[in-house]
Design a protein around this motif. Structure first.
Motif, PDB file in Angstrom:
ATOM      1  N   GLY A   1       0.681  -1.195   0.109  1.00 14.05           N
ATOM      2  CA  GLY A   1      -0.520   0.191   0.220  1.00 14.05           C
ATOM      3  C   GLY A   1       0.760   1.144  -0.112  1.00 14.05           C
ATOM      4  O   GLY A   1       0.009   2.237   0.157  1.00 14.05           O
ATOM      5  N   THR A   2       2.040   1.640  -0.102  1.00 12.64           N
ATOM      6  CA  THR A   2       2.777   2.266  -0.186  1.00 12.64           C
ATOM      7  C   THR A   2       3.288   3.113  -1.486  1.00 12.64           C
ATOM      8  O   THR A   2       2.781   1.958  -2.881  1.00 12.64           O
ATOM      9  N   TRP A   3       2.954   3.973  -1.598  1.00 16.86           N
ATOM     10  CA  TRP A   3       2.873   5.196  -3.389  1.00 16.86           C
ATOM     11  C   TRP A   3       3.813   5.717  -3.042  1.00 16.86           C
ATOM     12  O   TRP A   3       4.072   6.728  -4.590  1.00 16.86           O
ATOM     13  N   ARG A   4       3.745   6.835  -1.885  1.00 14.26           N
ATOM     14  CA  ARG A   4       4.563   7.808  -2.218  1.00 14.26           C
ATOM     15  C   ARG A   4       6.056   8.393  -2.767  1.00 14.26           C
ATOM     16  O   ARG A   4       6.188   9.324  -4.289  1.00 14.26           O
ATOM     17  N   GLU A   5       6.334   7.828  -2.328  1.00 10.43           N
ATOM     18  CA  GLU A   5       8.040   7.223  -2.904  1.00 10.43           C
ATOM     19  C   GLU A   5       8.119   6.831  -4.702  1.00 10.43           C
ATOM     20  O   GLU A   5       9.168   7.364  -5.159  1.00 10.43           O
ATOM     21  N   TRP A   6       7.373   6.287  -5.134  1.00 10.57           N
ATOM     22  CA  TRP A   6       6.920   5.877  -5.915  1.00 10.57           C
ATOM     23  C   TRP A   6       6.768   6.643  -6.781  1.00 10.57           C
ATOM     24  O   TRP A   6       7.135   6.807  -8.443  1.00 10.57           O
ATOM     25  N   LYS A   7       5.768   7.109  -6.510  1.00 11.16           N
ATOM     26  CA  LYS A   7       5.315   8.163  -7.489  1.00 11.16           C
ATOM     27  C   LYS A   7       6.316   9.934  -7.803  1.00 11.16           C
ATOM     28  O   LYS A   7       6.595  10.117  -8.628  1.00 11.16           O
ATOM     29  N   LYS A   8       6.987   9.396  -6.032  1.00 13.12           N
ATOM     30  CA  LYS A   8       8.096  10.872  -6.682  1.00 13.12           C
ATOM     31  C   LYS A   8       8.752  10.649  -7.951  1.00 13.12           C
ATOM     32  O   LYS A   8       9.445  11.488  -8.512  1.00 13.12           O
ATOM     33  N   GLU A   9       9.035   9.378  -7.544  1.00 14.35           N
ATOM     34  CA  GLU A   9      10.678   8.653  -8.637  1.00 14.35           C
ATOM     35  C   GLU A   9      10.092   8.097  -9.770  1.00 14.35           C
ATOM     36  O   GLU A   9      10.378   8.430 -10.967  1.00 14.35           O
ATOM     37  N   MET A  10       8.465   8.166 -10.409  1.00 15.25           N
ATOM     38  CA  MET A  10       7.908   8.210 -11.529  1.00 15.25           C
ATOM     39  C   MET A  10       7.736   9.727 -12.192  1.00 15.25           C
ATOM     40  O   MET A  10       7.590  10.034 -13.231  1.00 15.25           O
ATOM     41  N   LYS A  11       7.378  10.855 -11.125  1.00 14.97           N
ATOM     42  CA  LYS A  11       7.063  12.157 -12.005  1.00 14.97           C
ATOM     43  C   LYS A  11       8.080  12.454 -13.051  1.00 14.97           C
ATOM     44  O   LYS A  11       8.047  13.003 -14.084  1.00 14.97           O
TER      45      LYS A  11
END
Length: 276
Positions: free
Chosen positions: A171-181
């Motif tokens: 359920g983690t997504w914040r770091e993934w979102k940051k690195e996908m941006k």
């Protein structure tokens, strides 16, 4: 055209497919076009993109043979050793195959330095000169290196497979979102909404588990650079084909008809150069 942008075919062999572990035994069998076509038809999909699963030139030849026999296979993403000194010769083997649209390696299984080698970058440049796309298969912990890789190849059309496999089970997504941006900020980079169920809790996932990840992908890439993929038959370890399709189909109901059509086929058609 409505398309499945990502699926696989194979004739199961224990050694060749040793990555299929005991907990994935449901896919320890043959999966061929005659198995997939009824599933496509049930969801009113006109075709698919067959993506390599084995790292060999024989895998590319196998998929090309299937694409010649079945018109529903609209495109093939094959394999080649991009760092090889013999790459030109290997690419020449399939240069007369119009359905061969791109290439992929299993980067998720390799150290991050692999994609940053000058030999690998040279191989990507050779693909670009021949008009081929490249599918990027990585885990979230490889995204920093992936960005450096992308910066070295600004003219090459790329698509990120499986949303770069975010940690949906956790359920983690914040770091993934940051690195996908920063990847999404490059207009030559596309993304597949695929492979989600296998990153979730295989036995206990819920539809709402995936919404945050699809929302982020939509926000970052937009419908023109997003494409639906089933990842069949690998998805069968966690869900049936119709369940996987339903996740994306229902999510895109909130979009305009034209935006929904992009994600369910038009983006893939444009990216891979598929003509009806």
């Amino acid at each position: 055209m409505r398309l499945d942008s990502h699926q696989h075919f194979w004739k199961y062999h224990p050694k060749k497919h040793e990555w299929i572990t005991d907990d994935m035994k449901v896919i320890r069998e043959n999966f061929l076009p005659d198995d997939l076509i009824p599933l496509l038809e049930q969801q009113e999909l006109q075709g698919c993109v067959a993506v390599q699963a084995d790292e060999s030139l024989s895998e590319t030849a196998f998929l090309m043979d299937l694409s010649t026999e079945y018109e529903q296979i609209k495109a093939v993403v094959g394999w080649a050793d991009l760092g090889s000194d013999d790459l030109d010769k290997d690419l020449d083997l399939f240069s007369n195959q119009p359905k061969l649209k791109g290439y992929r390696e299993i980067l998720q299984a390799k150290p991050v330095e692999y994609m940053l080698r000058k030999e690998f970058i040279r191989g990507i440049e050779k693909l670009g000169k021949r008009g081929y796309t490249y599918d990027i298969l990585v885990f979230p912990n490889q995204l920093e290196a992936t960005l450096e890789f992308l910066k070295k190849c600004p003219e090459q059309p790329f698509v990120i497979d499986h949303l770069a496999k975010p940690y949906i089970k956790l359920g983690t997504w914040r770091e993934w979102k940051k690195e996908m941006k920063p990847l999404a900020e490059r207009d030559y980079v596309y993304c597949k909404i695929s492979g989600m169920v296998t990153e979730a809790d295989w036995k206990n996932w819920k539809k709402e588990d995936f919404n945050q990840y699809m929302e982020i992908a939509l926000e970052q890439f937009g419908p023109k650079r997003l494409m639906f993929g089933s990842d069949w038959p690998v998805c069968k370890v966690a869900a049936e084909y119709e369940q996987v399709f339903e996740l994306v189909d229902e999510f895109t109901n909130k979009l305009s008809p034209s935006e929904k059509a992009m994600i369910l086929g038009e983006t893939a058609s444009n990216f891979y150069g598929i003509k009806e």
